[in-house]
Design a protein around this motif. Structure first.
Motif, PDB file in Angstrom:
ATOM      1  N   ALA A  33      29.122  41.474  48.055  1.00  0.00           N
ATOM      2  CA  ALA A  33      29.119  40.844  47.169  1.00  0.00           C
ATOM      3  C   ALA A  33      30.783  40.532  46.458  1.00  0.00           C
ATOM      4  CB  ALA A  33      28.410  41.519  45.766  1.00  0.00           C
ATOM      5  N   THR A  34      31.376  41.643  46.540  1.00  0.00           N
ATOM      6  CA  THR A  34      32.867  41.469  46.164  1.00  0.00           C
ATOM      7  C   THR A  34      33.545  42.284  47.033  1.00  0.00           C
ATOM      8  OG1 THR A  34      32.566  43.569  44.836  1.00  0.00           O
ATOM      9  CG2 THR A  34      32.242  41.355  43.718  1.00  0.00           C
ATOM     10  N   TYR A  35      35.004  41.595  47.084  1.00  0.00           N
ATOM     11  CA  TYR A  35      36.151  42.484  47.776  1.00  0.00           C
ATOM     12  C   TYR A  35      37.113  42.533  46.858  1.00  0.00           C
ATOM     13  CZ  TYR A  35      39.712  42.937  51.356  1.00  0.00           C
ATOM     14  OH  TYR A  35      40.733  43.434  52.223  1.00  0.00           O
ATOM     15  N   GLY A  36      37.267  43.852  46.182  1.00  0.00           N
ATOM     16  CA  GLY A  36      38.102  44.053  44.954  1.00  0.00           C
ATOM     17  C   GLY A  36      37.478  43.366  43.967  1.00  0.00           C
ATOM     18  N   THR A  37      38.352  42.432  43.214  1.00  0.00           N
ATOM     19  CA  THR A  37      37.575  41.418  42.245  1.00  0.00           C
ATOM     20  C   THR A  37      37.145  40.113  42.788  1.00  0.00           C
ATOM     21  OG1 THR A  37      39.876  40.868  41.560  1.00  0.00           O
ATOM     22  CG2 THR A  37      38.675  42.774  40.526  1.00  0.00           C
ATOM     23  N   TYR A  38      37.664  40.002  43.966  1.00  0.00           N
ATOM     24  CA  TYR A  38      37.386  38.679  44.670  1.00  0.00           C
ATOM     25  C   TYR A  38      35.812  38.526  44.892  1.00  0.00           C
ATOM     26  CZ  TYR A  38      36.471  35.224  48.462  1.00  0.00           C
ATOM     27  OH  TYR A  38      36.136  34.299  48.993  1.00  0.00           O
ATOM     28  N   VAL A  39      35.164  37.664  44.387  1.00  0.00           N
ATOM     29  CA  VAL A  39      33.651  37.285  44.695  1.00  0.00           C
ATOM     30  C   VAL A  39      33.365  36.697  46.015  1.00  0.00           C
ATOM     31  CG1 VAL A  39      31.574  36.318  43.740  1.00  0.00           C
ATOM     32  CG2 VAL A  39      33.055  37.303  42.149  1.00  0.00           C
ATOM     33  N   VAL A  67      43.326  48.465  43.155  1.00  0.00           N
ATOM     34  CA  VAL A  67      42.784  47.454  42.219  1.00  0.00           C
ATOM     35  C   VAL A  67      41.964  48.182  41.266  1.00  0.00           C
ATOM     36  CG1 VAL A  67      41.554  45.362  41.891  1.00  0.00           C
ATOM     37  CG2 VAL A  67      42.813  45.561  44.037  1.00  0.00           C
ATOM     38  N   ASP A  68      42.332  47.705  39.891  1.00  0.00           N
ATOM     39  CA  ASP A  68      41.559  48.143  38.678  1.00  0.00           C
ATOM     40  C   ASP A  68      40.274  48.553  39.046  1.00  0.00           C
ATOM     41  OD1 ASP A  68      40.361  48.907  36.402  1.00  0.00           O
ATOM     42  OD2 ASP A  68      41.642  47.303  35.123  1.00  0.00           O
ATOM     43  N   ALA A  75      33.380  42.905  38.212  1.00  0.00           N
ATOM     44  CA  ALA A  75      33.032  41.702  38.980  1.00  0.00           C
ATOM     45  C   ALA A  75      31.829  42.009  40.067  1.00  0.00           C
ATOM     46  CB  ALA A  75      34.054  41.799  39.997  1.00  0.00           C
ATOM     47  N   PHE A  76      31.418  43.255  40.537  1.00  0.00           N
ATOM     48  CA  PHE A  76      30.399  43.700  41.209  1.00  0.00           C
ATOM     49  C   PHE A  76      29.124  43.199  40.342  1.00  0.00           C
ATOM     50  CE2 PHE A  76      27.004  46.433  43.088  1.00  0.00           C
ATOM     51  CZ  PHE A  76      27.025  45.906  44.205  1.00  0.00           C
TER      52      PHE A  76
END
Length: 108
Positions: A33-39, A67-68, A75-76
């Motif tokens: 679903a996510t890579y860090g905060t990248y969707v 990453v925070d 994001a997830f």
């Protein structure tokens, strides 16, 4: 024994044929679903299509240690939304520590 796939292992997962995956004998799929905060731009389509193909679905977050963590969790949660009763519990994929090393990740 049940067999499944990770969306990363399906070549061209943006155009994955989840009905063919099901016909191949797989019963579940894990989707990033996510890579860090990248969707992951393919997640929503794959999430819906996998269910439509009759596959049990699971979502995962590829965690980035530098990453925070709150931003990653948010994001997830926003990306996956509410799970169905048949969905697999979400998981965290931690494969590397960035530049933290063993000490920075508290690995002894």
């Amino acid at each position: 024994m049940q067999e499944g796939v990770d969306s990363a292992s399906v070549a061209g997962n943006s155009k994955a044929d989840w009905k063919a995956v099901k016909a191949d004998g797989k019963s579940f799929v894990f989707l990033r679903a996510t890579y860090g905060t990248y969707v992951d731009g393919d997640f929503a389509r794959n999430w819906s299509a996998a269910k439509g193909a009759g596959l049990t679905r699971g979502a995962y977050a590829f965690w980035r240690p530098l990453v925070d963590p709150g931003a990653q969790a948010n994001a997830f949660i926003r990306t996956v939304g509410v799970l169905d009763k048949t969905d697999i519990v979400p998981i965290l994929d931690l494969e590397f520590g960035g530049k933290l090393g063993r000490a920075g990740l508290n690995i002894t």
